[in-house]
Write a protein that holds these residues in place. Structure first.
Motif, PDB file in Angstrom:
ATOM      1  N   LEU A  56      -3.317   5.768  -4.944  1.00  0.00           N
ATOM      2  CA  LEU A  56      -3.428   6.686  -3.937  1.00  0.00           C
ATOM      3  C   LEU A  56      -2.539   7.781  -4.148  1.00  0.00           C
ATOM      4  O   LEU A  56      -2.799   8.882  -4.505  1.00  0.00           O
ATOM      5  CB  LEU A  56      -3.353   6.214  -2.823  1.00  0.00           C
ATOM      6  CG  LEU A  56      -4.589   5.193  -2.254  1.00  0.00           C
ATOM      7  CD1 LEU A  56      -4.241   4.355  -0.915  1.00  0.00           C
ATOM      8  CD2 LEU A  56      -5.763   5.754  -1.794  1.00  0.00           C
ATOM      9  N   CYS A  58      -8.975  -3.813   7.576  1.00  0.00           N
ATOM     10  CA  CYS A  58      -7.658  -3.624   6.872  1.00  0.00           C
ATOM     11  C   CYS A  58      -6.370  -4.200   7.697  1.00  0.00           C
ATOM     12  O   CYS A  58      -6.038  -3.954   8.610  1.00  0.00           O
ATOM     13  CB  CYS A  58      -7.233  -2.376   6.540  1.00  0.00           C
ATOM     14  SG  CYS A  58      -5.748  -2.309   5.535  1.00  0.00           S
ATOM     15  N   TRP A  98       1.688  -2.314   9.120  1.00  0.00           N
ATOM     16  CA  TRP A  98       2.353  -0.767   9.063  1.00  0.00           C
ATOM     17  C   TRP A  98       2.605  -0.535  10.474  1.00  0.00           C
ATOM     18  O   TRP A  98       3.578   0.123  10.805  1.00  0.00           O
ATOM     19  CB  TRP A  98       0.872  -0.003   8.835  1.00  0.00           C
ATOM     20  CG  TRP A  98       1.200   1.777   8.545  1.00  0.00           C
ATOM     21  CD1 TRP A  98       2.398   2.170   8.872  1.00  0.00           C
ATOM     22  CD2 TRP A  98       0.307   2.444   7.827  1.00  0.00           C
ATOM     23  NE1 TRP A  98       2.417   3.620   8.348  1.00  0.00           N
ATOM     24  CE2 TRP A  98       0.941   3.738   7.649  1.00  0.00           C
ATOM     25  CE3 TRP A  98      -0.680   2.439   6.974  1.00  0.00           C
ATOM     26  CZ2 TRP A  98       0.380   4.853   6.960  1.00  0.00           C
ATOM     27  CZ3 TRP A  98      -1.484   3.394   6.442  1.00  0.00           C
ATOM     28  CH2 TRP A  98      -0.570   4.575   6.360  1.00  0.00           C
ATOM     29  N   SER A 157      -3.213   0.195  -4.749  1.00  0.00           N
ATOM     30  CA  SER A 157      -2.864   0.163  -3.462  1.00  0.00           C
ATOM     31  C   SER A 157      -3.933  -0.636  -2.253  1.00  0.00           C
ATOM     32  O   SER A 157      -3.224  -1.210  -1.593  1.00  0.00           O
ATOM     33  CB  SER A 157      -2.521   1.560  -2.625  1.00  0.00           C
ATOM     34  OG  SER A 157      -1.107   1.828  -3.122  1.00  0.00           O
ATOM     35  N   CYS A 158      -5.023  -0.334  -2.411  1.00  0.00           N
ATOM     36  CA  CYS A 158      -5.916  -0.662  -1.308  1.00  0.00           C
ATOM     37  C   CYS A 158      -6.800  -1.891  -1.384  1.00  0.00           C
ATOM     38  O   CYS A 158      -7.899  -1.987  -2.310  1.00  0.00           O
ATOM     39  CB  CYS A 158      -6.774   0.563  -1.082  1.00  0.00           C
ATOM     40  SG  CYS A 158      -7.956   0.082   0.208  1.00  0.00           S
ATOM     41  N   ASN A 159      -6.371  -3.081  -1.006  1.00  0.00           N
ATOM     42  CA  ASN A 159      -7.247  -4.165  -1.188  1.00  0.00           C
ATOM     43  C   ASN A 159      -8.496  -4.107  -0.376  1.00  0.00           C
ATOM     44  O   ASN A 159      -9.521  -4.465  -0.772  1.00  0.00           O
ATOM     45  CB  ASN A 159      -6.423  -5.427  -0.538  1.00  0.00           C
ATOM     46  CG  ASN A 159      -5.373  -5.878  -1.446  1.00  0.00           C
ATOM     47  OD1 ASN A 159      -5.711  -5.477  -2.699  1.00  0.00           O
ATOM     48  ND2 ASN A 159      -4.307  -6.664  -1.206  1.00  0.00           N
ATOM     49  N   SER A 160      -8.419  -3.366   0.664  1.00  0.00           N
ATOM     50  CA  SER A 160      -9.797  -3.239   1.560  1.00  0.00           C
ATOM     51  C   SER A 160     -10.764  -2.521   0.615  1.00  0.00           C
ATOM     52  O   SER A 160     -12.025  -2.812   0.905  1.00  0.00           O
ATOM     53  CB  SER A 160      -9.506  -1.890   2.712  1.00  0.00           C
ATOM     54  OG  SER A 160      -9.133  -2.639   3.738  1.00  0.00           O
ATOM     55  N   THR A 203      -3.481  -4.634   6.356  1.00  0.00           N
ATOM     56  CA  THR A 203      -2.152  -3.717   6.356  1.00  0.00           C
ATOM     57  C   THR A 203      -2.075  -2.721   7.706  1.00  0.00           C
ATOM     58  O   THR A 203      -0.843  -2.427   7.857  1.00  0.00           O
ATOM     59  CB  THR A 203      -2.400  -2.724   4.834  1.00  0.00           C
ATOM     60  OG1 THR A 203      -2.753  -3.736   3.818  1.00  0.00           O
ATOM     61  CG2 THR A 203      -1.382  -2.053   4.892  1.00  0.00           C
ATOM     62  N   PHE A 204      -3.027  -2.409   8.361  1.00  0.00           N
ATOM     63  CA  PHE A 204      -2.983  -1.250   9.349  1.00  0.00           C
ATOM     64  C   PHE A 204      -2.034  -2.225  10.465  1.00  0.00           C
ATOM     65  O   PHE A 204      -0.952  -1.610  10.884  1.00  0.00           O
ATOM     66  CB  PHE A 204      -4.316  -1.336  10.167  1.00  0.00           C
ATOM     67  CG  PHE A 204      -5.245  -0.425   9.405  1.00  0.00           C
ATOM     68  CD1 PHE A 204      -4.548   0.443   8.601  1.00  0.00           C
ATOM     69  CD2 PHE A 204      -6.673  -0.507   9.820  1.00  0.00           C
ATOM     70  CE1 PHE A 204      -5.652   1.564   7.807  1.00  0.00           C
ATOM     71  CE2 PHE A 204      -7.641   0.451   8.953  1.00  0.00           C
ATOM     72  CZ  PHE A 204      -7.072   1.448   8.191  1.00  0.00           C
ATOM     73  N   TYR A 221       0.381   4.359   1.015  1.00  0.00           N
ATOM     74  CA  TYR A 221       0.349   4.957   2.018  1.00  0.00           C
ATOM     75  C   TYR A 221       1.489   4.887   2.975  1.00  0.00           C
ATOM     76  O   TYR A 221       1.870   5.467   3.608  1.00  0.00           O
ATOM     77  CB  TYR A 221      -1.199   4.996   2.728  1.00  0.00           C
ATOM     78  CG  TYR A 221      -2.204   5.688   2.317  1.00  0.00           C
ATOM     79  CD1 TYR A 221      -2.211   6.654   1.386  1.00  0.00           C
ATOM     80  CD2 TYR A 221      -3.558   5.698   2.884  1.00  0.00           C
ATOM     81  CE1 TYR A 221      -3.121   7.702   1.075  1.00  0.00           C
ATOM     82  CE2 TYR A 221      -4.695   6.378   2.620  1.00  0.00           C
ATOM     83  CZ  TYR A 221      -4.336   7.424   1.520  1.00  0.00           C
ATOM     84  OH  TYR A 221      -5.429   8.277   1.053  1.00  0.00           O
ATOM     85  N   CYS A 236       0.985  -1.065  -0.058  1.00  0.00           N
ATOM     86  CA  CYS A 236       0.094   0.118  -0.108  1.00  0.00           C
ATOM     87  C   CYS A 236       1.022   1.146  -0.129  1.00  0.00           C
ATOM     88  O   CYS A 236       1.987   1.385   0.577  1.00  0.00           O
ATOM     89  CB  CYS A 236      -0.816  -0.182   1.298  1.00  0.00           C
ATOM     90  SG  CYS A 236      -1.749   1.471   1.653  1.00  0.00           S
TER      91      CYS A 236
HETATM   92  S1  SF4 Z   1      -7.336   0.647   4.050  1.00  0.00           S
HETATM   93 FE1  SF4 Z   1      -6.316   0.489   2.118  1.00  0.00          FE
HETATM   94  S2  SF4 Z   1      -5.152   2.588   1.792  1.00  0.00           S
HETATM   95 FE2  SF4 Z   1      -5.709   2.104   4.129  1.00  0.00          FE
HETATM   96  S3  SF4 Z   1      -3.870   1.119   4.924  1.00  0.00           S
HETATM   97 FE3  SF4 Z   1      -5.352  -0.349   4.243  1.00  0.00          FE
HETATM   98  S4  SF4 Z   1      -4.630  -0.993   2.145  1.00  0.00           S
HETATM   99 FE4  SF4 Z   1      -3.632   1.000   2.581  1.00  0.00          FE
END
Ligand code: SF4
Length: 430
Positions: A399, A128, A134, A369-372, A130-131, A95, A93
């Protein structure tokens, strides 16, 4: 095609000036946080517990907002390159990579002041994965405590009592004790409920702004303009006096615009003629934000509603923060964020917007980027076309990675899509 945008670009609205000042002052408070002895919490936009953080006198930093601001200010490409140099894959992602690159480049925030290190990473897990990754990266960097709030996914669009109780239990037994340790204060319930009551007042005004788009012409653009409208409520200000004043002012301005029969503000002034009413799904591209917006305004296309502007809270389905049930209302807020909803609930929401806002069709901006957001969007497209008889358009961008914004290609697709809308209009909707 002649351009229906725009009477001469006017002066900024008072609400815009107010928002800019609020953001500037927040970053100044962050820059002085160490000096002033204030603790700092990094957290994410969906499921943010802003009222709770503020009730402990702590300041919020939202890494996604920093990333999108870097994208708009032309800094994200260098930050992403920096992160990729240190081994983060192209598929991550953007971001995250933008944030990591910013950190490696001195952690200078969007307004040019240095961001303080976090005293707490508050991970509200709302749909998500990815959070989680991250904040694992940030934890390695900062070696500070992490409080995790696990928010169950809403597969059927329903919050059950056990889901609510599960989140409330974590708030009382994990999150609040962690905040008490970091801040050195006990929870002040009176302060929290005062914050929540102010949130509800701001939410009422924001919903009135969204609903103004039912009017023809719509006085707002609920996607490109909408991302500015959600700025305070999605970030560090929900629950503050400043947010209440901002949304009161914004609503007044939108009401006046509607009474005067005016269209929405655009980067080039007021839109002179509304030709297409669209619903938009997916986040915007930030690196070419105004170019992207102009692709719509040049054709007289207005976004009457969007899902991205619901990612930090879905208020137009009736939710308001409820000061009389402070923990339960925080739980319901987190559970109800758009990215925490399963596909059937997302499709139902989009269908409702298309019908209630009398849209000619809908556009999906699928961001790499965003699978969510992106997972299932093609399925959503087919299902929405079937249910509503309105045509759907599909474009792809990113993004904050400018390498994935193909300007000519996207513009072509939008124009072809609008031609399809015209053809369907003349043929009649199902
Ligand atoms: S919701 Fe989407 S943009 Fe936000 S951190 Fe998760 S993958 Fe990245």
């Amino acid at each position: 095609m002649s351009t229906p945008a725009a009477a001469a670009a006017g002066a900024k609205d008072e609400s815009q000036i107010r928002q800019k000042r609020m953001i500037g002052e927040h970053f100044e408070r962050l820059a002085r946080a160490r000096h002033d002895g204030r603790k700092v919490v990094y957290t994410f936009v969906p499921g943010n517990l802003t009222e709770l953080i503020a009730s402990f006198g702590m300041l919020s930093v939202l890494p996604e907002i920093n990333a999108l601001q870097s994208g708009m200010r032309g800094r994200s490409a260098a930050y992403i390159a920096e992160a990729e140099k240190s081994g983060h894959s192209e598929d991550v992602c953007t971001y995250v990579k933008c944030d990591i690159g910013m950190l490696r480049s001195g952690n200078i925030g969007p307004t040019g002041t240095k961001l303080p290190e976090p005293d707490l990473l508050l991970l509200s897990y709302t749909g998500c994965f990815t959070f989680m990754k991250w904040f694992e990266l940030l934890r390695e960097q900062y070696r500070c405590p992490v409080a995790m709030l696990h928010v169950p996914y809403q597969p059927d669009g329903v919050i059950t009592p056990s889901m609510r109780a599960y989140v409330v239990d974590q708030l009382k037994n994990e999150v609040i004790p962690a905040m008490e340790r970091v801040s050195g204060r006990r929870l002040d319930l009176d302060e929290l409920t005062a914050q929540l009551a102010r949130s509800a007042a701001a939410e009422d005004d924001l919903v009135a702004v969204w609903e103004s788009a039912r009017h023809r012409p719509s006085p707002i653009d609920g996607y490109f303009g909408g991302v500015y409208y959600v700025g305070p409520i999605f970030s560090a200000f929900r629950g503050s006096e400043e947010a209440v004043a901002y949304y009161r002012e914004l609503r007044r301005e939108v009401d006046a615009r509607m009474a005067a029969g005016k269209g929405p503000a655009t980067p080039d002034g007021t839109l002179a003629e509304e030709r297409y009413r669209l619903v938009v799904e997916g986040p915007p591209n930030w690196t070419s934000f105004n170019d992207f917006w102009r692709m719509f305004t040049r054709e007289g296309a207005v976004a009457v509603a969007s899902t991205y502007t619901r990612v930090g809270g879905l208020y137009d389905t009736g939710f308001r923060h409820d000061a009389s049930h402070p923990f339960e209302t925080l739980a319901d807020y987190c559970l109800g964020c758009y990215t925490n909803l399963g596909l059937p609930a997302r499709v139902a929401l989009l269908e409702r917007y298309i019908r209630e806002y009398h849209a000619d069709g809908f556009i999906i901006n699928s961001v790499k980027s965003c699978n969510s957001f992106s997972a299932g969007q093609l399925l959503m497209l087919r299902e929405l076309e079937r249910r509503t008889g309105r045509p759907g358009g599909f474009i792809e961008s990113d993004l904050v990675d400018p390498r994935y914004f193909g300007k000519a290609n996207i513009e072509n697709r939008i124009q072809s899509y609008l031609q399809m809308v015209d053809a369907r209009r003349h043929g009649g909707y199902a």
